[in-house]
Design a protein around this motif. Sequence first.
Motif, PDB file in Angstrom:
ATOM      1  N   VAL A   1       0.857  -1.184   0.000  1.00 13.45           N
ATOM      2  CA  VAL A   1       0.000   0.000   0.000  1.00 13.45           C
ATOM      3  C   VAL A   1       0.895   1.237   0.000  1.00 13.45           C
ATOM      4  N   PRO A   2       1.248   1.763  -1.167  1.00 10.32           N
ATOM      5  CA  PRO A   2       2.010   3.010  -1.203  1.00 10.32           C
ATOM      6  C   PRO A   2       1.115   4.162  -0.744  1.00 10.32           C
ATOM      7  N   ALA A   3       1.486   4.815   0.348  1.00  9.31           N
ATOM      8  CA  ALA A   3       0.666   5.890   0.903  1.00  9.31           C
ATOM      9  C   ALA A   3       1.537   6.800   1.743  1.00  9.31           C
ATOM     10  N   ASP A   4       1.143   8.057   1.832  1.00  8.10           N
ATOM     11  CA  ASP A   4       1.856   9.052   2.628  1.00  8.10           C
ATOM     12  C   ASP A   4       0.970   9.453   3.798  1.00  8.10           C
ATOM     13  N   LEU A   5       1.341   9.037   4.996  1.00  6.94           N
ATOM     14  CA  LEU A   5       0.529   9.318   6.171  1.00  6.94           C
ATOM     15  C   LEU A   5       0.595  10.777   6.595  1.00  6.94           C
ATOM     16  N   CYS A   6       1.419  11.565   5.922  1.00  5.71           N
ATOM     17  CA  CYS A   6       1.405  13.019   6.147  1.00  5.71           C
ATOM     18  C   CYS A   6       0.103  13.640   5.646  1.00  5.71           C
ATOM     19  N   GLU A   7      -0.532  12.977   4.688  1.00  5.77           N
ATOM     20  CA  GLU A   7      -1.724  13.532   4.067  1.00  5.77           C
ATOM     21  C   GLU A   7      -2.948  13.308   4.945  1.00  5.77           C
ATOM     22  N   HIS A   8      -3.731  14.347   5.114  1.00  8.39           N
ATOM     23  CA  HIS A   8      -4.966  14.229   5.887  1.00  8.39           C
ATOM     24  C   HIS A   8      -5.903  13.235   5.198  1.00  8.39           C
ATOM     25  N   GLY A   9      -6.494  12.368   5.961  1.00  4.79           N
ATOM     26  CA  GLY A   9      -7.414  11.380   5.408  1.00  4.79           C
ATOM     27  C   GLY A   9      -6.749  10.116   4.918  1.00  4.79           C
ATOM     28  N   ALA A  10      -5.398  10.038   5.002  1.00  2.00           N
ATOM     29  CA  ALA A  10      -4.700   8.854   4.498  1.00  2.00           C
ATOM     30  C   ALA A  10      -5.071   7.601   5.285  1.00  2.00           C
ATOM     31  N   ALA A  11      -5.185   7.736   6.596  1.00  2.00           N
ATOM     32  CA  ALA A  11      -5.519   6.571   7.422  1.00  2.00           C
ATOM     33  C   ALA A  11      -6.887   6.015   7.059  1.00  2.00           C
ATOM     34  N   ARG A  12      -7.870   6.886   6.894  1.00  2.00           N
ATOM     35  CA  ARG A  12      -9.214   6.451   6.500  1.00  2.00           C
ATOM     36  C   ARG A  12      -9.188   5.792   5.128  1.00  2.00           C
ATOM     37  N   ALA A  13      -8.420   6.346   4.202  1.00  2.00           N
ATOM     38  CA  ALA A  13      -8.348   5.778   2.855  1.00  2.00           C
ATOM     39  C   ALA A  13      -7.750   4.379   2.889  1.00  2.00           C
ATOM     40  N   VAL A  14      -6.716   4.192   3.697  1.00  2.00           N
ATOM     41  CA  VAL A  14      -6.095   2.867   3.833  1.00  2.00           C
ATOM     42  C   VAL A  14      -7.096   1.880   4.421  1.00  2.00           C
ATOM     43  N   PHE A  15      -7.761   2.271   5.483  1.00  2.00           N
ATOM     44  CA  PHE A  15      -8.738   1.389   6.122  1.00  2.00           C
ATOM     45  C   PHE A  15      -9.860   1.013   5.153  1.00  2.00           C
TER      46      PHE A  15
ATOM     47  N   LEU B   1       7.207  25.545  10.597  1.00  2.00           N
ATOM     48  CA  LEU B   1       5.936  25.074  11.167  1.00  2.00           C
ATOM     49  C   LEU B   1       5.362  23.929  10.356  1.00  2.00           C
ATOM     50  N   ASP B   2       5.406  24.021   9.029  1.00  2.00           N
ATOM     51  CA  ASP B   2       4.843  22.954   8.197  1.00  2.00           C
ATOM     52  C   ASP B   2       5.529  21.621   8.476  1.00  2.00           C
ATOM     53  N   GLU B   3       6.859  21.647   8.689  1.00  2.00           N
ATOM     54  CA  GLU B   3       7.573  20.410   9.004  1.00  2.00           C
ATOM     55  C   GLU B   3       7.112  19.845  10.339  1.00  2.00           C
ATOM     56  N   GLN B   4       6.940  20.724  11.326  1.00  2.00           N
ATOM     57  CA  GLN B   4       6.487  20.264  12.634  1.00  2.00           C
ATOM     58  C   GLN B   4       5.095  19.647  12.554  1.00  2.00           C
ATOM     59  N   LEU B   5       4.228  20.270  11.773  1.00  2.00           N
ATOM     60  CA  LEU B   5       2.862  19.754  11.651  1.00  2.00           C
ATOM     61  C   LEU B   5       2.831  18.414  10.912  1.00  2.00           C
ATOM     62  N   ARG B   6       3.729  18.240   9.935  1.00  2.00           N
ATOM     63  CA  ARG B   6       3.811  16.942   9.253  1.00  2.00           C
ATOM     64  C   ARG B   6       4.249  15.855  10.230  1.00  2.00           C
ATOM     65  N   LEU B   7       5.201  16.196  11.100  1.00  2.00           N
ATOM     66  CA  LEU B   7       5.631  15.228  12.107  1.00  2.00           C
ATOM     67  C   LEU B   7       4.461  14.826  13.000  1.00  2.00           C
ATOM     68  N   LEU B   8       3.711  15.801  13.473  1.00  2.95           N
ATOM     69  CA  LEU B   8       2.568  15.503  14.337  1.00  2.95           C
ATOM     70  C   LEU B   8       1.504  14.702  13.597  1.00  2.95           C
ATOM     71  N   GLN B   9       1.325  14.990  12.316  1.00  3.69           N
ATOM     72  CA  GLN B   9       0.340  14.267  11.520  1.00  3.69           C
ATOM     73  C   GLN B   9       0.678  12.779  11.448  1.00  3.69           C
ATOM     74  N   VAL B  10       1.948  12.465  11.242  1.00  5.13           N
ATOM     75  CA  VAL B  10       2.364  11.068  11.133  1.00  5.13           C
ATOM     76  C   VAL B  10       2.465  10.411  12.504  1.00  5.13           C
ATOM     77  N   ASN B  11       3.202  11.053  13.421  1.00  4.34           N
ATOM     78  CA  ASN B  11       3.520  10.421  14.705  1.00  4.34           C
ATOM     79  C   ASN B  11       2.325  10.309  15.641  1.00  4.34           C
ATOM     80  N   ILE B  12       1.372  11.241  15.513  1.00  2.00           N
ATOM     81  CA  ILE B  12       0.231  11.251  16.437  1.00  2.00           C
ATOM     82  C   ILE B  12      -1.096  11.036  15.725  1.00  2.00           C
ATOM     83  N   VAL B  13      -1.425  11.896  14.757  1.00  2.00           N
ATOM     84  CA  VAL B  13      -2.770  11.868  14.163  1.00  2.00           C
ATOM     85  C   VAL B  13      -3.007  10.573  13.388  1.00  2.00           C
ATOM     86  N   ALA B  14      -2.098  10.223  12.481  1.00  2.00           N
ATOM     87  CA  ALA B  14      -2.289   9.003  11.685  1.00  2.00           C
ATOM     88  C   ALA B  14      -2.260   7.766  12.563  1.00  2.00           C
ATOM     89  N   LEU B  15      -1.352   7.734  13.542  1.00  3.17           N
ATOM     90  CA  LEU B  15      -1.285   6.591  14.461  1.00  3.17           C
ATOM     91  C   LEU B  15      -2.595   6.428  15.223  1.00  3.17           C
TER      92      LEU B  15
END
Length: 264
Positions: A63-77, A107-121
């Motif tokens: 499953v090639p996917a970028d968890l930085c993207e909003h909605g990626a987790a839902r799309a995978v599921f 800031l954008d880099e920090q938010l991408r980190l939070l998106q992957v490490n916290i939100v997507a998880l």
Amino acid sequence: MTTNGNDSQTALVTGASGGIGLELARVLAANRFSLVLLARSRDKLEDLARELGDQHGTRVTIVPADLCEHGAARAVFDSLNDAGVQIDLLVNNAGLLLEGRFGAIGLDEQLRLLQVNIVALTALTRLFLGPMLERNCGRILNVASVAAFMPVPNLAVYAASKAYVLSFGDALSQELSGTKVTATTLCPGVTDTGMVHGTSLGSLPGMMIMDARTVAQEGYRACMAGKPVHVAGIANELAVRWMKYQPSWLRRAVGNVFGKGRNA
């Protein structure tokens, strides 16, 4: 891409193209799990799928996917659910690390980190937990860090994100008590992965750096045993136990040392 196999259980591994995620995929394949491998690089996933298919006859879906993207987790599921793929073991391994002073990192880099490490998880855990609870069977393995146990200057957001993973996973493990679904949080120390290459962590003496395969093997055993939290490596475990009983000023001092090149 899918290779043939007859395994009865399926594990989803995020961040599977390298480091601890790749080694977890290898350990799971050796233990006869079918695999769903998620990462951004299709080429690396295809290479790993061929390797595991050749060595173990493992059934692999990439499953090639970028968890930085909003909605990626839902799309995978949704895509796996639509394909009738049941996930018996969810491995939330994907993560980002940023080294440097908080005010100097975009800031954008920090938010991408939070998106992957916290939100997507969190999203993947919530989405796949539902079916596990309905079946009253399943396992979740979240990868945190020993950095979760202290504030770490120059890794401020990374360490804080891993503290979230640790607190979230430990609480979830308690909530799941009485069910046949378990949640395990794996806390590695400094590990020889692409994440640390090019940072001050990569310059540490070899004796202070664990290899990814050893971390993966420990994480797999802890997960299968239903252990709530596992710190990889005896030295790391002893250090974490010691820190728990120290005053806050001393924990901050230790974190400051980590922030100068001894962090994970």
